[in-house]
Design an enzyme around this catalytic site. Sequence first.
Site, PDB file in Angstrom:
ATOM      1  N   LYS A 173      -0.771 -68.586  -2.693  1.00 34.51           N
ATOM      2  CA  LYS A 173      -0.336 -67.208  -2.980  1.00 34.51           C
ATOM      3  C   LYS A 173      -1.392 -66.200  -2.511  1.00 34.51           C
ATOM      4  CE  LYS A 173       0.168 -65.789  -7.455  1.00 34.51           C
ATOM      5  NZ  LYS A 173      -0.577 -64.524  -7.665  1.00 34.51           N
ATOM      6  N   ASP A 178      -7.752 -69.228 -12.354  1.00 32.40           N
ATOM      7  CA  ASP A 178      -6.322 -69.348 -12.648  1.00 32.40           C
ATOM      8  C   ASP A 178      -5.953 -70.719 -13.226  1.00 32.40           C
ATOM      9  OD1 ASP A 178      -5.876 -66.766 -11.832  1.00 32.40           O
ATOM     10  OD2 ASP A 178      -5.407 -67.313  -9.770  1.00 32.40           O
ATOM     11  N   GLY A 195      -0.209 -58.411  -9.450  1.00 35.63           N
ATOM     12  CA  GLY A 195      -1.537 -57.832  -9.672  1.00 35.63           C
ATOM     13  C   GLY A 195      -2.364 -57.838  -8.391  1.00 35.63           C
TER      14      GLY A 195
END
Length: 452
Positions: free
Chosen positions: A12, A340, A99
């Site tokens: 991502k 994460d 974000g």
Amino acid sequence: MKAVEIAIPPDKSISHRAVMLASISEGVTRIKNLLMAEDIKRTINVFRAMGVTIEPSSPLGCHPWGATPGVGRVDVVVQGVGMRGLKKPRKPLYLGNSGTTMRILPGILAGQDFEAVLIGDKSLSGRPMRRVTEPLINMGAKIEGRGRSRGRLSRSELYPPLTIRGNRCLKAINYKSRVPSAQVKSCILLAGLYANGVTSVNEPEKSRDHTERMLSTFGCRVKSGRRTVSIKGPVKLRSPGAIKIPGDISSAAFFIVAGCILPGIKIVLKNVGLNPTRTGVLDILKRMGADIGFSTRGVYPERSRVENAAYFEPYGDIVVKSSKLRGVTISHGEVVRAIDEIPIIMVAACFAKGKTIIKGIEELKVKETDRVYSMTTNLQKIGADVQAKKKIIIINGGRPLAGARVSSFGDHRTAMSMLVAGLGAKGKVIVTGLDCINKSFLNFPNLLNKLN
Ligand code: S3P
């Protein structure tokens, strides 16, 4: 032993950067294996709204983006407009829950000669933005946001929507960031492309370096020290021709932990990004006793710039087998390299023998949700011994986990972590609000079923 191979979606973070840099570079970029999940669609739509043509390169079929339905990957062609070629968007730009777009895009907008408004969904509208607006204002951009006091955050914090009025004569800065954040670093470096002189960012711990790698792939000279990165502007980015995105180690982490905690299983994950600034999860799990093997490929320095561009990030295959985990202490520096993955590492710690302590947890509280709260609440509900103190999380592992109804709290990583916890629990764990998973990993629940 049951052997399963899982196809991990494209990274991502790298996908966002590929779309952004391809859009503002000169020339055409073919991005292979781009993540086609909610957040990346937001970034694509933003650049399309500013006049960039981004189209799928594979036949369209019945899916608007040519992606295999439900799988979430696609090849696209981006017609770069050059550093000064973006057009003023006609409407405010809606970024949904992304974000990374909200924090990195302002760096590019700061160097334009128009005004743009960035809007987020409810969760994104509660995430702190001063960390990027402050340096950009110092560089000469005019930025307004919404101020409001929220919990323990400072009263002077700034939240979306952000109105950004760019400045064609940005000043280069030497910025010392209080938080180790790749979003902050990337935002300032991208603004630095438009500034006159050397822009440098120093951070307390080295965060992921995808922007630096991607910038050099697009022909920008980047000087990287241990915790300081600098570029000299103004810079003209040139398309490398093609870029290939590796699998996302943050998505792979759910299957790596599942492989560790489930009995009698071997899971193979191919072509996963193994950038050393992202592999904290592998180091932590190995220290916990996980049976993980991996091979690194993908860096071919002897090749030409164009060929090399397809392999600008190291990647490789990961093989994980059922493991006997033990508790460990995880340092602040390790948390940065696994920022994460802490929710799924918390799940691993519940299945480990002994105590796990996680330090440096502040940044976890300002993700898509407060992940310290979401994960401790959920894990406690299924019977885990987890406590959150002011600065650390303590988990006493090894208790059998029960069934319960828990919530995603609207956060994709909390949702996926709890689904993995459910696989290893004795009772049935029901996770509500799974739509948020589409943010990064479209077919996650189906792939997880392959482990049963
Ligand atoms: C990201 C950086 C990290 C990470 C986020 C993606 C990026 O955020 O948590 O999911 O792509 O740069 P911070 O920069 O806030 O640490």
